[in-house]
Design an enzyme around this catalytic site. Structure first.
Site, short mmCIF file in Angstrom:
data_model
loop_
_atom_site.label_atom_id
_atom_site.label_comp_id
_atom_site.label_asym_id
_atom_site.label_seq_id
_atom_site.Cartn_x
_atom_site.Cartn_y
_atom_site.Cartn_z
CE LYS A 65 -33.74 -14.39 3.53
NZ LYS A 65 -33.62 -15.28 4.68
CG ASP A 100 -33.34 -18.74 5.54
OD1 ASP A 100 -32.04 -18.90 5.32
OD2 ASP A 100 -33.89 -18.02 5.02
CB THR A 149 -45.28 -7.56 17.69
OG1 THR A 149 -44.29 -6.64 17.68
CG2 THR A 149 -46.67 -7.24 17.28
P1 ATR Z 1 -35.70 -11.68 10.32
O1 ATR Z 1 -35.92 -11.98 9.10
O2 ATR Z 1 -34.02 -11.82 10.69
O3 ATR Z 1 -36.36 -12.56 11.06
P2 ATR Z 1 -37.48 -9.60 11.04
O4 ATR Z 1 -38.57 -10.11 10.20
O5 ATR Z 1 -37.16 -8.06 11.20
O6 ATR Z 1 -35.97 -9.98 10.83
O7 ATR Z 1 -37.90 -10.03 12.60
C1 ATR Z 1 -37.26 -9.65 13.55
C2 ATR Z 1 -37.61 -10.17 14.83
O8 ATR Z 1 -36.61 -10.01 16.22
C3 ATR Z 1 -39.01 -9.93 15.00
O9 ATR Z 1 -39.64 -11.18 15.72
C4 ATR Z 1 -38.99 -8.99 16.18
O10 ATR Z 1 -39.97 -8.73 16.99
P3 ATR Z 1 -41.37 -7.86 16.55
O11 ATR Z 1 -42.06 -8.66 15.65
O12 ATR Z 1 -41.91 -7.68 17.64
O13 ATR Z 1 -40.93 -6.50 15.99
C5 ATR Z 1 -37.83 -9.37 16.93
N1 ATR Z 1 -37.20 -8.28 17.68
C6 ATR Z 1 -36.31 -7.35 17.23
N2 ATR Z 1 -35.95 -6.69 18.30
C7 ATR Z 1 -36.31 -7.15 19.25
C8 ATR Z 1 -36.25 -6.75 20.70
N3 ATR Z 1 -35.62 -5.56 21.02
N4 ATR Z 1 -36.90 -7.44 21.43
C9 ATR Z 1 -37.69 -8.46 21.29
N5 ATR Z 1 -37.45 -8.96 20.16
C10 ATR Z 1 -37.09 -8.24 19.02
#
Ligand code: ATR
Length: 266
Positions: A65, A100, A149
């Site tokens: 993307k 989206d 994060t």
């Molecule tokens: P997408 O494109 O589907 O949004 P991504 O860019 O990988 O995928 O983002 C995943 C999101 O899920 C992020 O906000 C991530 O948090 P971090 O930025 O801290 O990594 C969040 N996420 C994934 N696993 C998580 C967990 N176990 N608990 C809380 N947040 C989680």
């Protein structure tokens, strides 16, 4: 015949082909929707090749993307989000769009969830969180972004009008004052887990989940249990496809048929 498709890696389990082909069948369009899985470094070449081959439109998914931004003319929303999920080849050069964001807002509106003036909480600051946050802000909501994060949430909040960035520890107090809650993390995908403690939910909320496997996530079950309105992740998936279809064809999408094609496979 027009050819549309999806660029991603992997794309094997995508529900977009049956969803779009249901629309072509319903409207009698001479079109096909196929999946393309280039190597991770080949996204730009794939878009240029698609253009040369006369492909009419592409959806773009993980991990491409952002990569395709350099070979399309992005519309303002795609440019701000920094990601393209739909490419239109009908003009002199390929244009990039982000359905989206618009699709998520249409999913909310379809469920009579007011956005203008709403206080919204977005959990997650990845690709989905970015799209949803910009979509909400453009539609007039005040957006609080909470992310595991925290720095990603505060960085995103600086780019989104009227937004604030937070760590997950703030979630309970943010949700207590919110009208709309959207999960844009992967938490709950094929697991019995929720990104928001059940105690934080209340009956005045509308809760939408980007996760669509399972359709009834722990978050949506908890939300329904306190009387909150729920919108499952298939609606977001549906409406990003509906918006792409309408952009490519200039016609109203047969939403019910696309929805049926999608839900019968979930
Ligand atoms: P997408 O494109 O589907 O949004 P991504 O860019 O990988 O995928 O983002 C995943 C999101 O899920 C992020 O906000 C991530 O948090 P971090 O930025 O801290 O990594 C969040 N996420 C994934 N696993 C998580 C967990 N176990 N608990 C809380 N947040 C989680």
């Amino acid at each position: 015949m027009q050819v549309f498709g999806l660029l991603g890696n992997p794309v094997g389990h995508s529900l977009s082909p049956p969803m779009h082909e249901a629309a072509y069948d319903e409207l009698g369009l001479d079109a096909r929707y196929v999946t393309f899985e280039p190597e991770p470094d080949d996204a730009e070449a794939a878009v240029c090749g698609a253009d040369a081959l006369g492909i009419a439109g592409l959806n773009v998914t993980i991990p491409f993307k952002q990569d395709v931004l350099s070979v399309v003319d992005p519309d303002p929303m795609a440019e701000r989000i920094g990601a393209v999920n739909t490419i239109d080849f009908s003009g002199t050069e390929p244009t990039g769009h982000n359905t989206d964001a618009t699709g998520a807002m249409r999913a909310l509106r379809d469920h009579d969830v007011p956005i203008d003036g709403a206080r919204a909480v977005v959990v997650g600051a990845g690709g989905a969180g970015r799209a949803v946050s910009f979509g909400l802000a453009d539609a007039g909501a005040t957006v609080a972004i909470a992310n595991r994060t925290e720095s990603k949430a505060t960085d995103l909040a600086e780019a989104v009008p009227d937004a604030s960035g937070h760590g997950l520890a703030d979630l309970e107090s943010l949700v207590a004052d919110a009208d709309v809650l959207i999960n844009a993390t992967s938490v709950g995908m094929e697991e019995d887990a929720t990104p928001v403690p059940a105690e934080a939910l209340h009956g005045e909320l509308a809760v939408m989940d980007a996760v669509y496997r399972p359709l009834e996530t722990r978050l949506l079950e908890d939300a329904a249990a306190v009387g909150a309105r729920t919108v499952d992740g298939a609606w977001m998936l549906l409406y990003q496809g509906v918006e792409a279809f309408e952009l490519w064809t200039g016609r109203d999408a047969p939403v019910d048929e696309m929805n049926e094609a999608l839900r019968s496979r979930l």
